[in-house]
Design a protein around this motif. Structure first.
Motif, PDB file in Angstrom:
ATOM      1  N   GLY A 163      -5.058   0.948  -9.366  1.00  0.00           N
ATOM      2  CA  GLY A 163      -4.969   1.762  -8.415  1.00  0.00           C
ATOM      3  C   GLY A 163      -3.864   1.167  -7.125  1.00  0.00           C
ATOM      4  N   HIS A 164      -3.158   0.283  -7.401  1.00  0.00           N
ATOM      5  CA  HIS A 164      -2.533  -0.704  -6.272  1.00  0.00           C
ATOM      6  C   HIS A 164      -0.976  -0.874  -6.869  1.00  0.00           C
ATOM      7  N   TYR A 165      -0.183  -1.243  -6.141  1.00  0.00           N
ATOM      8  CA  TYR A 165       1.313  -1.553  -6.386  1.00  0.00           C
ATOM      9  C   TYR A 165       1.089  -3.023  -7.216  1.00  0.00           C
ATOM     10  N   CYS A 166       1.782  -3.257  -8.220  1.00  0.00           N
ATOM     11  CA  CYS A 166       1.535  -4.647  -8.874  1.00  0.00           C
ATOM     12  C   CYS A 166       2.983  -5.158  -9.261  1.00  0.00           C
ATOM     13  N   VAL A 167       2.895  -6.267  -9.350  1.00  0.00           N
ATOM     14  CA  VAL A 167       3.942  -7.182  -9.472  1.00  0.00           C
ATOM     15  C   VAL A 167       3.792  -7.997 -10.958  1.00  0.00           C
ATOM     16  N   HIS A 200      -0.001  -9.406  -0.702  1.00  0.00           N
ATOM     17  CA  HIS A 200      -0.913 -10.544  -0.897  1.00  0.00           C
ATOM     18  C   HIS A 200      -1.964  -9.724  -2.106  1.00  0.00           C
ATOM     19  N   PRO A 201      -2.325 -10.740  -2.806  1.00  0.00           N
ATOM     20  CA  PRO A 201      -2.990 -10.470  -4.130  1.00  0.00           C
ATOM     21  C   PRO A 201      -4.305  -9.639  -3.623  1.00  0.00           C
ATOM     22  N   ILE A 202      -4.672  -8.528  -4.283  1.00  0.00           N
ATOM     23  CA  ILE A 202      -6.109  -7.782  -4.158  1.00  0.00           C
ATOM     24  C   ILE A 202      -6.854  -7.747  -5.396  1.00  0.00           C
TER      25      ILE A 202
END
Length: 158
Positions: free
Chosen positions: A47-51, A118-120
Protein backbone atom coordinates in the motif's frame (compact mmCIF):
# COMPACT_ATOMS: atom_id res chain seq x y z
CA UNK A 1 -10.04 -4.27 6.11
CA UNK A 2 -9.20 -5.33 2.57
CA UNK A 3 -6.54 -8.05 2.20
CA UNK A 4 -3.35 -6.89 0.40
CA UNK A 5 -2.81 -8.10 -3.17
CA UNK A 6 -0.13 -10.80 -3.16
CA UNK A 7 0.34 -11.31 -6.89
CA UNK A 8 -0.11 -9.62 -10.23
CA UNK A 9 0.36 -10.38 -13.92
CA UNK A 10 1.36 -7.68 -16.39
CA UNK A 11 1.07 -8.25 -20.12
CA UNK A 12 3.03 -6.62 -22.93
CA UNK A 13 3.41 -7.07 -26.65
CA UNK A 14 7.07 -7.27 -27.67
CA UNK A 15 7.50 -4.36 -30.07
CA UNK A 16 10.21 -3.62 -32.66
CA UNK A 17 11.88 -1.06 -30.36
CA UNK A 18 12.37 -3.87 -27.78
CA UNK A 19 14.54 -5.93 -30.17
CA UNK A 20 18.35 -6.10 -30.04
CA UNK A 21 20.81 -6.49 -32.93
CA UNK A 22 20.24 -10.26 -32.90
CA UNK A 23 16.53 -9.86 -33.63
CA UNK A 24 15.33 -10.96 -30.18
CA UNK A 25 13.89 -8.88 -27.35
CA UNK A 26 16.73 -7.14 -25.53
CA UNK A 27 17.48 -8.37 -22.01
CA UNK A 28 17.19 -4.78 -20.78
CA UNK A 29 13.59 -4.60 -22.01
CA UNK A 30 12.79 -7.82 -20.17
CA UNK A 31 14.45 -6.47 -17.01
CA UNK A 32 12.38 -3.28 -17.29
CA UNK A 33 9.17 -5.34 -17.49
CA UNK A 34 10.33 -7.36 -14.47
CA UNK A 35 10.97 -4.17 -12.48
CA UNK A 36 7.54 -2.79 -13.38
CA UNK A 37 5.80 -5.99 -12.31
CA UNK A 38 7.84 -6.18 -9.08
CA UNK A 39 6.87 -2.60 -8.26
CA UNK A 40 3.17 -3.19 -8.96
CA UNK A 41 3.21 -6.34 -6.84
CA UNK A 42 5.07 -4.72 -3.92
CA UNK A 43 2.92 -1.58 -3.99
CA UNK A 44 -0.21 -3.73 -4.08
CA UNK A 45 0.97 -5.70 -1.06
CA UNK A 46 2.32 -2.82 1.03
CA UNK A 47 0.00 0.00 0.00
CA UNK A 48 3.07 2.27 -0.33
CA UNK A 49 5.53 3.51 -2.89
CA UNK A 50 8.34 0.96 -3.22
CA UNK A 51 11.90 1.01 -4.52
CA UNK A 52 14.03 -1.79 -5.93
CA UNK A 53 16.72 -2.92 -3.50
CA UNK A 54 17.94 -6.04 -5.29
CA UNK A 55 17.40 -8.02 -8.47
CA UNK A 56 19.17 -11.33 -8.73
CA UNK A 57 19.26 -14.82 -10.04
CA UNK A 58 18.00 -13.60 -13.41
CA UNK A 59 17.91 -16.50 -15.84
CA UNK A 60 17.18 -15.89 -19.49
CA UNK A 61 15.90 -19.34 -20.45
CA UNK A 62 14.66 -18.78 -24.01
CA UNK A 63 14.50 -15.70 -26.26
CA UNK A 64 11.40 -13.61 -26.83
CA UNK A 65 10.51 -12.71 -30.41
CA UNK A 66 9.05 -9.44 -31.62
CA UNK A 67 5.25 -9.68 -31.74
CA UNK A 68 5.11 -12.09 -28.80
CA UNK A 69 2.59 -11.66 -26.03
CA UNK A 70 4.67 -11.44 -22.85
CA UNK A 71 3.29 -12.15 -19.37
CA UNK A 72 5.24 -11.17 -16.28
CA UNK A 73 3.88 -12.88 -13.18
CA UNK A 74 4.97 -11.51 -9.81
CA UNK A 75 4.15 -12.70 -6.30
CA UNK A 76 5.27 -12.03 -2.75
CA UNK A 77 7.20 -14.98 -1.30
CA UNK A 78 8.69 -13.37 1.82
CA UNK A 79 8.27 -10.19 3.84
CA UNK A 80 10.67 -8.53 6.25
CA UNK A 81 10.06 -5.34 8.23
CA UNK A 82 9.97 -3.10 5.16
CA UNK A 83 11.08 -5.44 2.39
CA UNK A 84 9.23 -7.83 0.15
CA UNK A 85 10.83 -10.63 -1.84
CA UNK A 86 9.03 -10.95 -5.15
CA UNK A 87 9.36 -14.08 -7.32
CA UNK A 88 8.95 -13.29 -11.01
CA UNK A 89 8.35 -15.49 -14.00
CA UNK A 90 8.24 -14.28 -17.59
CA UNK A 91 6.36 -16.30 -20.19
CA UNK A 92 5.87 -15.52 -23.87
CA UNK A 93 3.80 -16.85 -26.73
CA UNK A 94 2.55 -16.08 -30.18
CA UNK A 95 -0.77 -14.31 -29.47
CA UNK A 96 -2.47 -16.42 -32.15
CA UNK A 97 -1.58 -19.75 -30.54
CA UNK A 98 -1.26 -18.88 -26.85
CA UNK A 99 1.27 -21.71 -26.30
CA UNK A 100 3.13 -20.13 -23.40
CA UNK A 101 6.78 -20.90 -22.70
CA UNK A 102 9.01 -19.83 -19.83
CA UNK A 103 11.58 -17.25 -20.95
CA UNK A 104 12.97 -15.68 -17.78
CA UNK A 105 12.75 -15.96 -14.00
CA UNK A 106 14.29 -14.14 -11.00
CA UNK A 107 13.83 -12.69 -7.54
CA UNK A 108 13.49 -8.95 -6.85
CA UNK A 109 13.53 -7.35 -3.41
CA UNK A 110 11.44 -4.23 -3.03
CA UNK A 111 11.39 -1.88 -0.04
CA UNK A 112 8.37 0.20 0.94
CA UNK A 113 9.22 3.82 1.71
CA UNK A 114 7.40 6.83 3.14
CA UNK A 115 7.20 10.34 1.68
CA UNK A 116 10.75 11.03 2.93
CA UNK A 117 12.17 7.85 1.33
CA UNK A 118 12.57 6.15 4.71
CA UNK A 119 11.72 2.44 4.94
CA UNK A 120 8.22 1.80 6.27
CA UNK A 121 6.70 -1.35 7.75
CA UNK A 122 4.83 -3.70 5.44
CA UNK A 123 2.14 -6.24 6.30
CA UNK A 124 3.59 -9.64 7.13
CA UNK A 125 2.92 -12.38 4.61
CA UNK A 126 2.30 -15.82 6.07
CA UNK A 127 2.70 -18.82 3.75
CA UNK A 128 -0.34 -21.07 3.64
CA UNK A 129 0.09 -23.76 0.99
CA UNK A 130 2.96 -26.25 0.71
CA UNK A 131 4.23 -24.35 -2.36
CA UNK A 132 4.11 -21.07 -0.38
CA UNK A 133 6.10 -22.64 2.45
CA UNK A 134 8.76 -23.97 0.04
CA UNK A 135 9.10 -20.61 -1.71
CA UNK A 136 9.33 -18.80 1.63
CA UNK A 137 12.06 -21.18 2.82
CA UNK A 138 13.93 -20.70 -0.46
CA UNK A 139 13.74 -16.91 -0.04
CA UNK A 140 15.28 -17.26 3.44
CA UNK A 141 18.08 -19.47 2.09
CA UNK A 142 18.78 -16.98 -0.70
CA UNK A 143 19.06 -14.19 1.90
CA UNK A 144 21.87 -16.07 3.59
CA UNK A 145 23.58 -16.75 0.28
CA UNK A 146 23.36 -13.05 -0.69
CA UNK A 147 25.08 -12.09 2.56
CA UNK A 148 28.02 -14.33 1.70
CA UNK A 149 28.13 -13.08 -1.90
CA UNK A 150 28.00 -9.49 -0.61
CA UNK A 151 31.01 -10.14 1.61
CA UNK A 152 32.94 -11.62 -1.32
CA UNK A 153 31.97 -8.71 -3.58
CA UNK A 154 33.49 -6.14 -1.22
CA UNK A 155 36.81 -6.51 -3.02
CA UNK A 156 35.22 -4.79 -6.04
CA UNK A 157 33.76 -1.81 -4.17
CA UNK A 158 36.67 -0.77 -1.94
Amino acid sequence: MKKPQRDITLRFLAEPQDVNFGGKVHGGAVMRWIDLAAYACAAGWSGHYCVTAYAGGIRFVTPIHVGSLVEVEAKVIYTGKSSMHIALEVNACDPKSLNRRLTTHCIVIMVAVDAHSHPIYVPAWVPESEEDIQQNETARKLMEMRKKIGEEMQIFVE
